[in-house]
Design a protein around this motif. Sequence first.
Motif, PDB file in Angstrom:
ATOM      1  N   THR A 192      46.701  42.832  65.653  1.00  0.00           N
ATOM      2  CA  THR A 192      47.093  44.048  66.662  1.00  0.00           C
ATOM      3  C   THR A 192      46.732  43.972  68.107  1.00  0.00           C
ATOM      4  O   THR A 192      46.954  45.170  68.659  1.00  0.00           O
ATOM      5  CB  THR A 192      46.759  45.170  65.855  1.00  0.00           C
ATOM      6  OG1 THR A 192      45.218  45.222  65.600  1.00  0.00           O
ATOM      7  CG2 THR A 192      47.176  45.227  64.453  1.00  0.00           C
ATOM      8  N   LYS A 226      50.211  51.751  71.596  1.00  0.00           N
ATOM      9  CA  LYS A 226      50.998  52.946  71.263  1.00  0.00           C
ATOM     10  C   LYS A 226      51.690  53.511  72.221  1.00  0.00           C
ATOM     11  O   LYS A 226      51.085  53.779  73.433  1.00  0.00           O
ATOM     12  CB  LYS A 226      49.963  53.884  70.750  1.00  0.00           C
ATOM     13  CG  LYS A 226      50.381  55.479  70.074  1.00  0.00           C
ATOM     14  CD  LYS A 226      49.369  56.040  69.528  1.00  0.00           C
ATOM     15  CE  LYS A 226      49.700  57.354  69.129  1.00  0.00           C
ATOM     16  NZ  LYS A 226      48.782  58.274  68.968  1.00  0.00           N
ATOM     17  N   GLN A 278      57.471  62.958  66.481  1.00  0.00           N
ATOM     18  CA  GLN A 278      56.914  61.777  66.696  1.00  0.00           C
ATOM     19  C   GLN A 278      55.478  61.891  67.250  1.00  0.00           C
ATOM     20  O   GLN A 278      54.600  60.970  66.915  1.00  0.00           O
ATOM     21  CB  GLN A 278      57.573  60.937  67.805  1.00  0.00           C
ATOM     22  CG  GLN A 278      59.305  60.572  67.050  1.00  0.00           C
ATOM     23  CD  GLN A 278      59.963  59.902  68.042  1.00  0.00           C
ATOM     24  OE1 GLN A 278      59.541  60.152  69.374  1.00  0.00           O
ATOM     25  NE2 GLN A 278      61.012  59.214  67.844  1.00  0.00           N
ATOM     26  N   LEU A 305      52.687  61.754  64.634  1.00  0.00           N
ATOM     27  CA  LEU A 305      52.117  60.713  63.835  1.00  0.00           C
ATOM     28  C   LEU A 305      50.990  60.103  64.356  1.00  0.00           C
ATOM     29  O   LEU A 305      50.823  59.958  65.532  1.00  0.00           O
ATOM     30  CB  LEU A 305      53.462  59.494  64.153  1.00  0.00           C
ATOM     31  CG  LEU A 305      55.020  60.000  63.348  1.00  0.00           C
ATOM     32  CD1 LEU A 305      55.800  58.855  63.723  1.00  0.00           C
ATOM     33  CD2 LEU A 305      54.627  60.073  61.886  1.00  0.00           C
ATOM     34  N   ASP A 306      50.216  59.762  63.216  1.00  0.00           N
ATOM     35  CA  ASP A 306      48.977  58.935  63.625  1.00  0.00           C
ATOM     36  C   ASP A 306      49.117  57.522  63.091  1.00  0.00           C
ATOM     37  O   ASP A 306      49.280  57.344  61.885  1.00  0.00           O
ATOM     38  CB  ASP A 306      47.699  59.692  62.658  1.00  0.00           C
ATOM     39  CG  ASP A 306      46.497  58.930  62.937  1.00  0.00           C
ATOM     40  OD1 ASP A 306      46.503  58.165  64.079  1.00  0.00           O
ATOM     41  OD2 ASP A 306      45.546  59.210  62.037  1.00  0.00           O
ATOM     42  N   LEU A 307      49.458  56.681  64.204  1.00  0.00           N
ATOM     43  CA  LEU A 307      49.625  55.421  63.946  1.00  0.00           C
ATOM     44  C   LEU A 307      48.396  54.168  63.798  1.00  0.00           C
ATOM     45  O   LEU A 307      48.355  53.300  63.994  1.00  0.00           O
ATOM     46  CB  LEU A 307      50.672  54.851  64.724  1.00  0.00           C
ATOM     47  CG  LEU A 307      51.958  55.601  64.811  1.00  0.00           C
ATOM     48  CD1 LEU A 307      52.731  55.039  65.936  1.00  0.00           C
ATOM     49  CD2 LEU A 307      52.591  55.263  63.385  1.00  0.00           C
ATOM     50  N   SER A 308      47.204  54.959  64.167  1.00  0.00           N
ATOM     51  CA  SER A 308      45.923  54.302  64.313  1.00  0.00           C
ATOM     52  C   SER A 308      45.680  53.237  63.347  1.00  0.00           C
ATOM     53  O   SER A 308      45.226  52.287  63.416  1.00  0.00           O
ATOM     54  CB  SER A 308      44.812  55.558  64.408  1.00  0.00           C
ATOM     55  OG  SER A 308      44.678  56.146  63.321  1.00  0.00           O
ATOM     56  N   PHE A 329      47.668  51.694  61.785  1.00  0.00           N
ATOM     57  CA  PHE A 329      48.414  50.182  61.932  1.00  0.00           C
ATOM     58  C   PHE A 329      48.180  49.397  63.236  1.00  0.00           C
ATOM     59  O   PHE A 329      48.337  48.233  63.267  1.00  0.00           O
ATOM     60  CB  PHE A 329      49.933  50.745  62.295  1.00  0.00           C
ATOM     61  CG  PHE A 329      50.672  51.359  61.200  1.00  0.00           C
ATOM     62  CD1 PHE A 329      51.128  50.510  60.148  1.00  0.00           C
ATOM     63  CD2 PHE A 329      50.922  52.538  61.352  1.00  0.00           C
ATOM     64  CE1 PHE A 329      51.728  51.086  59.216  1.00  0.00           C
ATOM     65  CE2 PHE A 329      51.541  53.299  60.089  1.00  0.00           C
ATOM     66  CZ  PHE A 329      52.047  52.433  59.175  1.00  0.00           C
ATOM     67  N   LEU A 330      47.060  49.873  63.878  1.00  0.00           N
ATOM     68  CA  LEU A 330      46.633  49.206  64.954  1.00  0.00           C
ATOM     69  C   LEU A 330      45.161  48.639  64.658  1.00  0.00           C
ATOM     70  O   LEU A 330      44.619  48.127  65.906  1.00  0.00           O
ATOM     71  CB  LEU A 330      46.254  50.282  66.478  1.00  0.00           C
ATOM     72  CG  LEU A 330      47.904  50.785  66.819  1.00  0.00           C
ATOM     73  CD1 LEU A 330      47.693  51.647  67.723  1.00  0.00           C
ATOM     74  CD2 LEU A 330      48.803  49.824  67.210  1.00  0.00           C
TER      75      LEU A 330
END
Length: 140
Positions: free
Chosen positions: A77, A82, A90, A93-96, A98-99
Amino acid sequence: MAFKTAPMVALGCKYSRIYHLNNCATVFVTQNEDLRRNHYHYLPECVRNYFLFIAQKCREIMVQLGVTQLVDLIGCTDFLRKSEGMTTQQNKLDLSLFLVTAHPYLGQSLYCTENRNSPLVRGFMNNRLNKQVIPYVDTK
């Protein structure tokens, strides 16, 4: 556009506008000469060229990233970033998660390394039925 839809578009399929509705008529188009004649206007080489283009573009991006093999990107990653959301939803959203870079379990790989997965179904019932039916098939 979905990756599986793109080859159909490359072939000039008129049904591509309804794939997202789960109404793909491919099974009919490939078996019915009239439908094939009316809906597929391009050659298989168009699909080949499409995939060659995708492969070339992947190679170019990998060179920019300094990666020599596609498998080196699996689970990595480091190259993702981000972006800010365009809407309030949007931005919530917490995309942490995925990273986070994936790490394999001890003795495992992040991707399939076997030539073929072992089948889950062994066909016990099928084999049993075949044994019962074969004598009748042999004697017609």
